[in-house]
Motif scaffolding. Structure first.
Motif, short mmCIF file in Angstrom:
data_model
loop_
_atom_site.label_atom_id
_atom_site.label_comp_id
_atom_site.label_asym_id
_atom_site.label_seq_id
_atom_site.Cartn_x
_atom_site.Cartn_y
_atom_site.Cartn_z
N LEU A 66 29.46 36.27 -34.85
CA LEU A 66 30.47 35.21 -34.82
C LEU A 66 31.25 35.18 -36.13
CD1 LEU A 66 28.58 32.28 -33.03
CD2 LEU A 66 30.37 33.73 -32.10
N LYS A 67 30.55 35.39 -37.24
CA LYS A 67 31.22 35.41 -38.55
C LYS A 67 32.20 36.56 -38.63
CE LYS A 67 27.84 32.95 -41.30
NZ LYS A 67 26.48 33.12 -41.82
N GLU A 68 31.74 37.75 -38.21
CA GLU A 68 32.58 38.94 -38.25
C GLU A 68 33.86 38.74 -37.45
OE1 GLU A 68 31.95 42.60 -38.62
OE2 GLU A 68 30.22 42.43 -39.95
N LEU A 69 33.73 38.05 -36.33
CA LEU A 69 34.90 37.86 -35.46
C LEU A 69 35.69 36.62 -35.81
CD1 LEU A 69 33.54 38.96 -31.97
CD2 LEU A 69 34.63 40.31 -33.73
N GLY A 70 35.26 35.92 -36.86
CA GLY A 70 36.02 34.77 -37.34
C GLY A 70 35.97 33.56 -36.42
N ILE A 71 34.90 33.42 -35.67
CA ILE A 71 34.81 32.26 -34.78
C ILE A 71 33.50 31.51 -35.03
CG2 ILE A 71 36.33 32.84 -32.84
CD1 ILE A 71 33.98 34.31 -31.60
N GLN A 97 39.07 35.16 -26.16
CA GLN A 97 38.89 36.59 -25.99
C GLN A 97 37.95 37.14 -27.06
OE1 GLN A 97 38.51 38.70 -23.87
NE2 GLN A 97 40.54 39.39 -23.22
N ARG A 98 38.02 36.57 -28.28
CA ARG A 98 37.11 37.01 -29.33
C ARG A 98 35.66 36.63 -28.99
NH1 ARG A 98 39.53 35.07 -34.86
NH2 ARG A 98 41.25 34.21 -33.62
N VAL A 99 35.51 35.44 -28.33
CA VAL A 99 34.16 35.05 -27.90
C VAL A 99 33.64 36.06 -26.89
CG1 VAL A 99 32.80 33.33 -26.66
CG2 VAL A 99 34.50 32.60 -28.33
N SER A 100 34.52 36.51 -25.99
CA SER A 100 34.03 37.44 -24.97
C SER A 100 33.69 38.79 -25.61
CB SER A 100 35.05 37.58 -23.83
OG SER A 100 36.05 38.51 -24.16
#
Lengths: 408, 210
Positions: free
Chosen positions: B118-123, B140-143
């Motif tokens: 989650l950190k890597e994807l900024g969410i 989409q980042r969550v998916s």
């Protein structure tokens, strides 16, 4: 995360739908719970109260009424009988013991019962305070009477004529409380017990103060002196099994008395009540079936919206069996909660009914009794949940992932 | 790592898809470009173990995908293949974190990597949010995060940028590339989106029917 939590999350996501389904099922199960509780306690109480009483003899009339008034103290007596007739009966070889009862007065709605010590011994009643009556107008209070009316040993009160509360008061003779019974959990809790003499003397026109100081009969019938005295009914214990065959027939045909068997009359009463109970039971079952249908429809409809979710779960590694379980669990959680809420509601209903009826047959019920049968309710409810979710779960099981996911 | 040979599939016998063989090493990336109806999503479904090809074989990490049956195939997919769909398809009753945990639960893997992903994807700050509160790009980042939750060996993305604006589309492709490299996973993106073309050089174009 696990299957249970997953199903739970989906239920919580639709609080209104979930709440309605739980409530509907709970309502049906609450009715069943109340019925079970009432039935069990009534039967229990009825057998407890009539323990040791083989036959009740009283004036001619309805046998059921005789039993209800003399054993359970809930109906009006059928009338009075002559002491001479009663005395004649004591000579019968088939009878082991006769306990006389004189009814007809009350204090604040609690019945005053004239009898002898045998009646206390019949129920093995011990005293919490004070001692048994010795003289006319001495009374021993049932535990509940003393508690509700806040009476102590040594207190005085004036009885009223009649079985229900009010009507005119016998202002001449105050009763004196000489003892208070232990809590018995049976009919004695609600009675004011005294000697037959007390009941006789209250209704006399003239007052012979010498008699009032004499000791009362603690067993058998008191001496009527030169007056015509009456009793209300007699509780009879048989000497041997033969008596059960011969005695009722003999009394009913050859005397102007009536004999009624408590066990026979009570089973007849339950038969009559049974129709009403069956009707309410039927209603409850209909509600439960509708609740099951409602759960089925809710799951079936939500499945249409959830086809994607199910397909995504499959893509994430869920097996079709897990999806099946997922939907079944939703049904089971719903019905499990419905059953719990239903039981709580049932006990709540009963406590409300009981608190609204301070006296009488219902007031002796308890809402805080839990029965094994209630566990069966839980079991039935879960079966309803599984049945209702079977078809939706099978649909989920068959989800075609690729088709679902490519269709946008 | 990912090997597909002689795949054959059709919905109607006269319209067979022309499916190229695929062979990707760990960390390698492939872009499959094609118009809609060219069968590219069908290929992706077959690679993801969602649709059995009529003929041909797919090997992932040495395992013949369709020799696995039923729940075994499901478990294998959960463990080894991360799929990103055109729409995010986040399960709405669950929070972002729970969506990722669910992926771990179904594949039977531990959930210790969730925070890192989650950190890597900024969410990471959306960890406890429901999907309804997320923007399209975030969803989409969550998916993507969910597809990565099980450290897959193969990442498949079906039109991941279709519903995104230019900025978000670029971010998503960049993220996919970075993460695939990081996990040393084979990455296959299927798209008709011209914006993606410049990011991945290894490309196959699927055109029409046989």
């Amino acid at each position: 995360m696990n299957m249970l939590k997953l199903s739970w999350k989906y239920l919580v996501a639709k609080p209104l739908n979930t709440g309605l389904n739980i409530l509907l099922l709970a309502l049906g199960l609450a009715i069943i719970t109340v019925l079970i509780l009432i039935q069990d306690q009534f039967e229990n109480k009825m057998t407890k109260d009539s323990q040791g009483i083989d036959l009740v003899v009283g004036a001619k009339g309805s046998p059921l009424q005789l039993i209800l008034s003399s054993v359970y103290h809930i109906d009006f007596p059928t009338g009075n009988i002559d002491l001479d007739d009663a005395t004649a009966l004591t000579r019968n070889r088939l009878i082991k013991n006769i306990i006389p009862l004189g009814l007809g007065d009350n204090y604040q709605g609690y019945r005053i019962v004239g009898t002898n010590y045998d009646y206390l011994d019949l129920y093995e009643a011990g005293l919490e305070a004070g001692e048994r009556w010795k003289k006319p107008f001495d009374v021993v209070l049932g535990h509940e009477v003393a508690e509700k009316l806040e009476l102590k040993v040594g207190d005085n009160f004036i009885g009223s004529h009649g079985i229900g509360s009010s009507s005119h008061e016998h202002d001449e003779h105050p009763y004196t409380v000489t003892g208070i019974l232990n809590p018995m959990g049976n009919v004695l809790d609600k009675l004011v017990l005294t000697s037959i003499e007390s009941v006789w003397y209250t209704h006399d026109e003239e007052h012979d103060h010498e008699k009032f100081e004499a000791e009362v009969a603690i067993s058998g019938f008191p001496d009527p002196g030169d007056e015509d005295r009456e009793l209300t009914s007699l509780l009879v214990q048989y000497r041997n099994p033969m008596a059960a065959v011969q005695l009722p027939r003999m009394i009913n045909s050859r005397t102007n008395l009536q004999a009624a068997s408590p066990s026979f009359e009570i089973s007849r009463l339950f038969e009559l009540l049974g129709i009403g109970i069956k009707l309410v039971q039927g209603l409850a079952i209909v509600i439960i079936v509708i609740a099951g249908l409602s759960i089925f429809i809710a799951l079936f409809n939500s499945l249409k919206e959830r086809k994607y979710d199910l397909a995504v779960m499959r893509a994430l590694g869920a097996s079709s069996g897990q999806l099946f379980l997922h939907i079944i669990l939703e049904g089971v959680i719903l019905t499990f909660l419905g059953a719990l809420v239903g039981m709580i509601m049932g006990h709540l209903f009963l406590s409300i009914i009981v608190s609204l009826n301070e006296q009488g047959a219902i007031s002796s019920l308890s809402a805080s009794v839990f029965l094994v049968e209630e566990l069966y309710i839980l079991g039935y409810a879960i079966v309803v949940g599984i049945l209702a979710s079977l078809i939706p779960a099978y649909n989920a099981y068959q989800t075609d992932i690729a088709k679902q996911l490519t269709k946008s | 790592m990912l090997e597909a040979k002689n795949l054959e599939f059709y919905y109607q016998e006269k319209q067979k898809f022309n499916i190229p063989d695929i062979n990707l090493a760990p960390g390698e990336q492939l872009l499959i470009i094609g118009k809609s109806g060219s069968g590219k999503t069908t290929v992706l479904n077959m690679l993801g173990g969602l649709l059995k090809p009529l003929n041909g074989e797919i090997h992932i990490d040495g395992t013949s995908l369709y020799s696995l049956k039923g729940a075994k195939l499901d478990k294998f997919r959960g463990k080894n293949i991360g799929i990103i769909f055109q729409k995010p398809h986040i399960l709405s009753p669950l929070t972002v974190e729970e969506n990722l945990k669910l992926a771990n639960f179904f594949s039977g893997k531990p959930s210790e990597k969730i925070d890192g992903i989650l950190k890597e994807l900024g969410i990471y700050d959306k960890k406890k949010s429901k999907v309804t509160t997320l923007s399209e790009g975030e969803a989409q980042r969550v998916s993507i995060a969910r597809a990565l939750a099980n450290s897959p060996k193969v990442i498949l993305a079906d039109e991941p940028t279709a519903s995104l604006d230019d900025a978000n589309a670029a971010t998503v492709v960049k993220l996919l590339k970075e993460q695939a490299e990081k996990f040393n996973a084979a990455l296959v993106i299927v798209t008709h989106d011209q914006r993606v073309k410049d990011h991945i050089s290894n490309q196959i174009t699927m055109g029409g029917l046989v």
